[in-house]
Write a protein that holds these residues in place. Structure first.
Motif, PDB file in Angstrom:
ATOM      1  N   PRO A 192       0.799  -1.233   0.000  1.00 31.60           N
ATOM      2  CA  PRO A 192       0.000   0.000   0.000  1.00 31.60           C
ATOM      3  C   PRO A 192       0.830   1.281   0.000  1.00 31.60           C
ATOM      4  CG  PRO A 192      -0.962  -1.594   1.509  1.00 31.60           C
ATOM      5  CD  PRO A 192       0.348  -2.173   1.059  1.00 31.60           C
ATOM      6  N   LEU A 224       0.112   5.266  -9.043  1.00 32.43           N
ATOM      7  CA  LEU A 224      -0.557   4.242  -8.232  1.00 32.43           C
ATOM      8  C   LEU A 224      -1.843   4.758  -7.597  1.00 32.43           C
ATOM      9  CD1 LEU A 224      -0.461   1.372  -7.131  1.00 32.43           C
ATOM     10  CD2 LEU A 224       0.917   2.214  -5.217  1.00 32.43           C
ATOM     11  N   GLU A 225      -1.819   5.977  -7.064  1.00 33.71           N
ATOM     12  CA  GLU A 225      -3.008   6.507  -6.386  1.00 33.71           C
ATOM     13  C   GLU A 225      -4.183   6.605  -7.351  1.00 33.71           C
ATOM     14  OE1 GLU A 225      -2.268  10.131  -4.373  1.00 33.71           O
ATOM     15  OE2 GLU A 225      -0.707   9.316  -3.063  1.00 33.71           O
ATOM     16  N   TYR A 243      -4.763   4.646  -9.981  1.00 33.60           N
ATOM     17  CA  TYR A 243      -5.292   3.305 -10.235  1.00 33.60           C
ATOM     18  C   TYR A 243      -6.089   2.803  -9.031  1.00 33.60           C
ATOM     19  CZ  TYR A 243      -1.580   3.578 -13.745  1.00 33.60           C
ATOM     20  OH  TYR A 243      -0.769   3.976 -14.762  1.00 33.60           O
ATOM     21  N   VAL A 244      -5.603   3.095  -7.824  1.00 31.56           N
ATOM     22  CA  VAL A 244      -6.304   2.662  -6.609  1.00 31.56           C
ATOM     23  C   VAL A 244      -7.681   3.325  -6.536  1.00 31.56           C
ATOM     24  CG1 VAL A 244      -6.279   2.748  -4.089  1.00 31.56           C
ATOM     25  CG2 VAL A 244      -4.196   2.152  -5.337  1.00 31.56           C
ATOM     26  N   GLN A 255     -10.359  -1.904  -9.893  1.00 31.26           N
ATOM     27  CA  GLN A 255      -9.917  -2.847 -10.925  1.00 31.26           C
ATOM     28  C   GLN A 255     -10.070  -2.212 -12.296  1.00 31.26           C
ATOM     29  OE1 GLN A 255     -11.515  -6.707 -10.504  1.00 31.26           O
ATOM     30  NE2 GLN A 255     -10.517  -7.553 -12.303  1.00 31.26           N
ATOM     31  N   PHE A 266      -4.914  -4.275 -13.669  1.00 34.14           N
ATOM     32  CA  PHE A 266      -4.623  -3.882 -12.284  1.00 34.14           C
ATOM     33  C   PHE A 266      -5.763  -4.293 -11.364  1.00 34.14           C
ATOM     34  CE2 PHE A 266      -5.440  -0.722  -8.922  1.00 34.14           C
ATOM     35  CZ  PHE A 266      -4.302  -0.902  -8.176  1.00 34.14           C
ATOM     36  N   HIS A 267      -5.417  -4.858 -10.207  1.00 40.58           N
ATOM     37  CA  HIS A 267      -6.422  -5.065  -9.172  1.00 40.58           C
ATOM     38  C   HIS A 267      -5.745  -5.070  -7.799  1.00 40.58           C
ATOM     39  CE1 HIS A 267      -5.049  -9.278  -9.506  1.00 40.58           C
ATOM     40  NE2 HIS A 267      -5.513  -9.429  -8.278  1.00 40.58           N
ATOM     41  N   ILE A 268      -6.563  -4.914  -6.779  1.00 43.06           N
ATOM     42  CA  ILE A 268      -6.091  -4.891  -5.394  1.00 43.06           C
ATOM     43  C   ILE A 268      -6.494  -6.218  -4.745  1.00 43.06           C
ATOM     44  CG2 ILE A 268      -6.256  -3.716  -3.170  1.00 43.06           C
ATOM     45  CD1 ILE A 268      -6.991  -1.168  -4.713  1.00 43.06           C
ATOM     46  N   TYR A 318      -2.405  -5.732  -1.330  1.00 45.01           N
ATOM     47  CA  TYR A 318      -1.347  -5.568  -2.329  1.00 45.01           C
ATOM     48  C   TYR A 318      -1.918  -5.021  -3.632  1.00 45.01           C
ATOM     49  CZ  TYR A 318       1.636  -8.354   0.756  1.00 45.01           C
ATOM     50  OH  TYR A 318       2.361  -8.818   1.821  1.00 45.01           O
ATOM     51  N   ARG A 319      -1.103  -4.204  -4.307  1.00 45.37           N
ATOM     52  CA  ARG A 319      -1.461  -3.656  -5.617  1.00 45.37           C
ATOM     53  C   ARG A 319      -0.782  -4.518  -6.683  1.00 45.37           C
ATOM     54  NH1 ARG A 319      -3.824  -1.271  -1.499  1.00 45.37           N
ATOM     55  NH2 ARG A 319      -3.895   0.995  -1.501  1.00 45.37           N
TER      56      ARG A 319
END
Length: 606
Positions: free
Chosen positions: A214, A239-240, A242-243, A247, A263-265, A273-274
């Protein structure tokens, strides 16, 4: 133990490297490889070689940077109180004014030691290398002669004439780090073996993977060191974003190579995890030079929304229509004359379709050469060999009749239009019926028809479109144009625009460049329209050819057609040469007819 533990030792200074090698001789159960690298150099070495080792040992801030960059255990050799005390005693023996300079991990230990010994030593803490240099400059002015530091500020201190005492690690600290590495290996051996198996599986995959925690620190990656610097850095920086979206699938172009990113969390672990799955596109972007290009949703939307076309009435109708349907359920055939915006419409239909998270492959038949034709027809990497994408085949009428038949048979035989979202476009000649190829493809592929109206049928939209585009021109040219006067609008409304919106845009741009007042005058428009008539030699019996390579060129236009796929300056130069030729080389008459000075005419010709 049968298998030796493979340890990579990265030393920030030469002396530590020699100590590591000496300590390794006392541990036959390890296989130690040592390398020299401080801070970022050490991190880069770890990124390059970590996959060949079980554990990495390093020291202080170099160890900290490595642990954030690689997905394997990193043991910090550390600095103990004895190491610090030894350096303080050395500094005292110099009988000079001294201080300790270092990152907080070092200076906090020094302060604690001073409290225990009830002694006072000047301590300067830093967060970056740049801060170290600034503080050393300040220490120089304050007459410090000696500084206790680690490897980072060591060289700069010497350059300033301040004697540096390098804070070294003792042999005991190194042996403790090796023992800790062995303990870590033993306690997690089964896990390491499973991880090794998973790495082998992942490395055998055509996709690459990047896992971040994270905070954005690297947990695992199968990217190479070079790819971490390019692809990994880009994904980490955004990253922020995409978060926030959750997804998502998207595309990224790095060094002329397109990558599909998924991309998924993770939701099945305590730590969110990213996870990025990175798949290189199998079609190299170099094919763009030969009529094949690749776009993603963002590029396609930008192509439509940032275009002149998006400010027109028909564009607003298309967007409204898209809100009521689901593009992608049937193949689409877009028809219209030259300059009616067929490509822009194809882009927005793709961007609003269920296929928008997969790539858009654009095959421009008017630009294909033999090499790119063979690629799309015969290669296993052809867009026709893939599934779930959008394929836009533009300018079908530019193909020879033989290739038109060949292409249609391939589309039907391989069900390309069933496995993908297929969009085609065909150019309707000026004031002529639709070419037969558009009807043939529509009937065979079951295409939904979308016919784009020519500019001459949208006369009521001319004033509005001109206002929208004038605003755009003001931003790019620095002008302050409010619009066109009534007579100028009337002239435009009575013109046929054989090249439609592309021609309208070009006329407005030239008019704006010629205008120094708030309104574009009718005289400027009249002069430009005269140029246009001379360019296309319009007459009662002459017609404007389409952009189809298969359509014959009317004899009256032979040798006078302009290449509209060039810059405005080059088009203007060609126009001037045509008018000059018509006027028998008389430059004064040519300048007067074109509404420009002889100096401007001379500048274009030379």
């Amino acid at each position: 133990m049968d298998k030796k533990v493979r340890i990579l030792g990265i030393a920030p200074y030469q002396g530590l490297l020699a100590q590591m090698n000496q300590c390794a001789r006392q541990h036959p159960e390890i296989e130690l490889t040592t390398m020299l690298g401080n801070m970022d150099e050490g991190r880069d070495l770890a990124l390059k070689y970590y996959e060949n080792y079980d554990i990495i040992i390093s020291r202080a801030n170099t160890a900290s940077r490595i642990s954030k960059a690689v997905p394997c255990p990193v043991i910090d050799i550390g600095i103990d109180y004895f190491d610090i005390l030894k350096c303080i005693k050395l500094a005292e023996q110099t009988q000079s004014k001294f201080a300790v300079l270092g990152f907080h991990s070092l200076t906090n230990l020094v302060k604690t030691l001073c409290d225990l010994l009830h002694t006072s030593i000047d301590v300067f803490s830093i967060n970056t290398v740049a801060e170290a240099n600034l503080l050393l400059d300040k220490m120089k002015t304050l007459d410090y002669k000696t500084v206790i530091c680690d490897a980072t500020p060591y060289s700069y201190a010497k350059m300033l004439g301040i004697n540096p005492i390098l804070l070294t690690s003792s042999t005991e600290s190194i042996n403790l780090a090796i023992d800790k590495a062995l303990t870590t290996w033993h306690n997690h051996q089964e896990l390491f073996q499973k991880l090794s198996m998973m790495k082998h599986i992942v490395n055998s995959s055509p996709s690459l993977y990047l896992v971040l925690d994270p905070e954005g620190n690297y947990v695992y990656t199968s990217l190479s060191a070079e790819q971490v610097s390019s692809i990994g850095s880009k994904l980490k920086d955004d990253l922020e974003l995409y978060v926030a979206k959750g997804q998502e699938s998207f595309f990224l172009t790095i060094d002329n190579q397109m990558f599909e990113i998924a991309f998924h969390i993770s939701t099945d672990t305590d730590i969110a995890y990213r996870i990025f799955r990175i798949t290189p596109s199998h079609i190299p972007l170099s094919h763009s030079r030969h009529g094949i290009t690749i776009m993603d949703r963002q590029m396609a939307e930008t192509s439509f929304l940032d275009s002149f076309y998006s400010g027109t009435k028909i564009s607003r109708e298309i967007l409204s229509h898209l809100d009521t349907i689901t593009p992608g359920t049937n193949s689409l055939m877009i028809t219209g004359e030259v300059g009616t915006g067929k490509d822009r419409v194809a882009h927005i239909y793709y961007a609003r379709s269920p296929y928008c998270n997969n790539p858009l492959y654009v095959i421009n038949c008017s630009l294909l050469n033999d090499k790119s034709w063979n690629f799309i027809i015969n290669s296993h990497n052809s867009p026709f060999a893939d599934n779930g994408n959008t394929i836009y085949i533009s300018n079908l009428n530019a193909l020879s009749p033989l290739r038109q038949k060949h292409l249609l048979s391939i589309l039907l035989d391989t069900n390309v239009h069933v496995r993908n979202y297929l969009i085609c476009s065909c150019t309707r000649p000026f004031k002529k019926p639709l070419p037969h190829v558009a009807l043939e493809y529509s009937n065979a592929l079951g295409c939904v028809q979308l016919s784009l109206r020519p500019m001459r049928d949208e006369k009521a939209d001319i004033a509005s479109a001109a206002s929208f585009y004038s605003n755009t021109l003001n931003q790019t040219t620095g002008k302050s144009i409010v619009g066109l006067d009534d007579d100028a609008v009337s002239l435009l409304m009575n013109y046929d625009f054989p090249h439609n919106r592309s021609q309208f845009k070009r006329i407005l741009k030239e008019a704006a460049l010629r205008t120094s007042t708030s309104y574009i005058s009718s005289s400027v428009i009249a002069s430009i329209l005269e140029q246009e008539n001379q360019m296309f030699q319009l007459g009662n019996d002459n017609e404007i050819p389409s952009d189809s390579a298969s359509e014959p060129v009317p004899p009256a236009l032979a040798g006078t057609l302009l290449n509209l796929d060039q810059s405005l300056n080059d088009i203007n130069r060609d126009i001037i040469r045509l008018v000059l030729q018509k006027n028998g080389g008389n430059q004064s008459l040519t300048a007067r007819k074109l509404g420009i000075s002889r100096t401007t005419l001379w500048r274009y010709l030379n």
